[in-house]
Design an enzyme around this catalytic site. Sequence first.
Site, PDB file in Angstrom:
ATOM      1  N   CYS A 172       0.818  -1.224   0.000  1.00 48.84           N
ATOM      2  CA  CYS A 172       0.000   0.000   0.000  1.00 48.84           C
ATOM      3  C   CYS A 172       0.850   1.272   0.000  1.00 48.84           C
ATOM      4  O   CYS A 172       0.334   2.356  -0.281  1.00 48.84           O
ATOM      5  CB  CYS A 172      -0.927   0.022   1.211  1.00 48.84           C
ATOM      6  SG  CYS A 172      -2.219  -1.212   1.100  1.00 48.84           S
ATOM      7  N   SER A 173       2.123   1.171   0.354  1.00 47.26           N
ATOM      8  CA  SER A 173       2.978   2.365   0.382  1.00 47.26           C
ATOM      9  C   SER A 173       3.716   2.585  -0.930  1.00 47.26           C
ATOM     10  O   SER A 173       4.550   3.492  -1.021  1.00 47.26           O
ATOM     11  CB  SER A 173       3.989   2.254   1.527  1.00 47.26           C
ATOM     12  OG  SER A 173       3.334   2.127   2.753  1.00 47.26           O
TER      13      SER A 173
END
Length: 390
Positions: A172-173
């Site tokens: 997700c980063s």
Amino acid sequence: MPRYAALFENHPKVQRMFTPAITGTGVFTPSQTITNAELVAAFNAYADKTNADNAEAIAAGKIEPLAHSSEEFILKASGIEQRYVMDKSGVLDPEVMHPLLRQRADDEPSIMAEMALDAAKKALAQAGKSAADVDAVICAASNMERAYPALAIEIQELLGIEGFAFDMNVACSSATFGIQAAADMVRSGSIRAALVVNPEICSGHLEWRDRDCHFIFGDVATATLIERSEDATGAYFEILSTRCATSFSNNIRNNNGYLRRSRPDGVEDRRDMQFMQNGRKVFKEVLPMVSQHIAEHMEAEGVANTDLKRLWLHQANKTMNDFIGKKVLGRTPEAGEQPNILQDYANTSSAGSIIAFSKYSADLAAGDLGLICSFGAGYSVGSVILRRVA
Ligand code: COA
């Protein structure tokens, strides 16, 4: 001084650093949506069918029956109202319960590349730039649809960009880590501009047969153009600072991978071949990690919470974002200060904070500061401090 250093002492590239800026963003939104009502109806039909098929084992106490999902729970626990997907027919078919995507020939654009291309073209158009202005493509996403060649290189080819491209995955980063990589290259002068693209087909790795998580994800693609500020032709966001951090955790994990065939149970349909998480632990552990990360990043850059005009957070859970927004600003954020898009898109992994930024940044005034932050599996967290330049 080492002998070679003298050679470069007066080299113009060594002397000069550049200010990286976000000059354009783009969002590709799939045409199909699944509402919570549709999702729950499909899941409950699947649960009833599975329980009927296993009636004997359930009656003998050998297996637990599957419990129904509920719209009320989903909205209350996550804030999600609907999600966009590349294919809803398979997801909503109790006999299938995953997207059905046509196998493409090797000489056709792959589906992730096609999604990224749409977002990238929008980012270039917003910046008033063309492929000729771009030197690098980073495809930063939670999953790549194949092992190689890199998706980024295919996207580079489809756009007609000279230079280089590579894939990266920080779950997700990925978008903020990609922005940091691109910003550092622009700052050092090794490239003039990079496109960071985040095509996310989260429906492909979500376990739609598990009520604990079946509502979490949606599909989307985002793109961000990072250039030297001096090359901007319109309003832009100067990248003042980036900061990335990771800390290993098994609480969000997917065991699918290229060694699958080599394992004793081979390609069996195992639960751990899709997204798995311990949601409660993620909640408890990631919240303090992210709040502290942002606070330390701001402090290091001399940015007070009263200076921040906007927070564009990772879009996983409304309660999580409310908590982080309050921690960072030291008060409950005013409407619009910390915009959420998760109610419409669900969690779109790396793309979420970029969708929020893309949709809710044009109204900022010159000099306004804002912060993008994404977080998730790894654990990983990345933040980007921006200043609007008119
Ligand atoms: N419908 C109805 N009930 C459900 C349900 C559903 N779809 N899913 C779970 N439940 C039940 C659970 O079984 C549990 O029942 P119990 O209390 O009898 O055991 C109860 O609801 C609470 O479940 P829980 O999983 O503890 O809910 P939660 O409040 O933690 O919310 C998440 C779940 C996933 C929304 C939340 O934990 C979360 O968002 N975590 C962080 C996620 C995240 O950021 N992940 C990053 C991914 S990249």
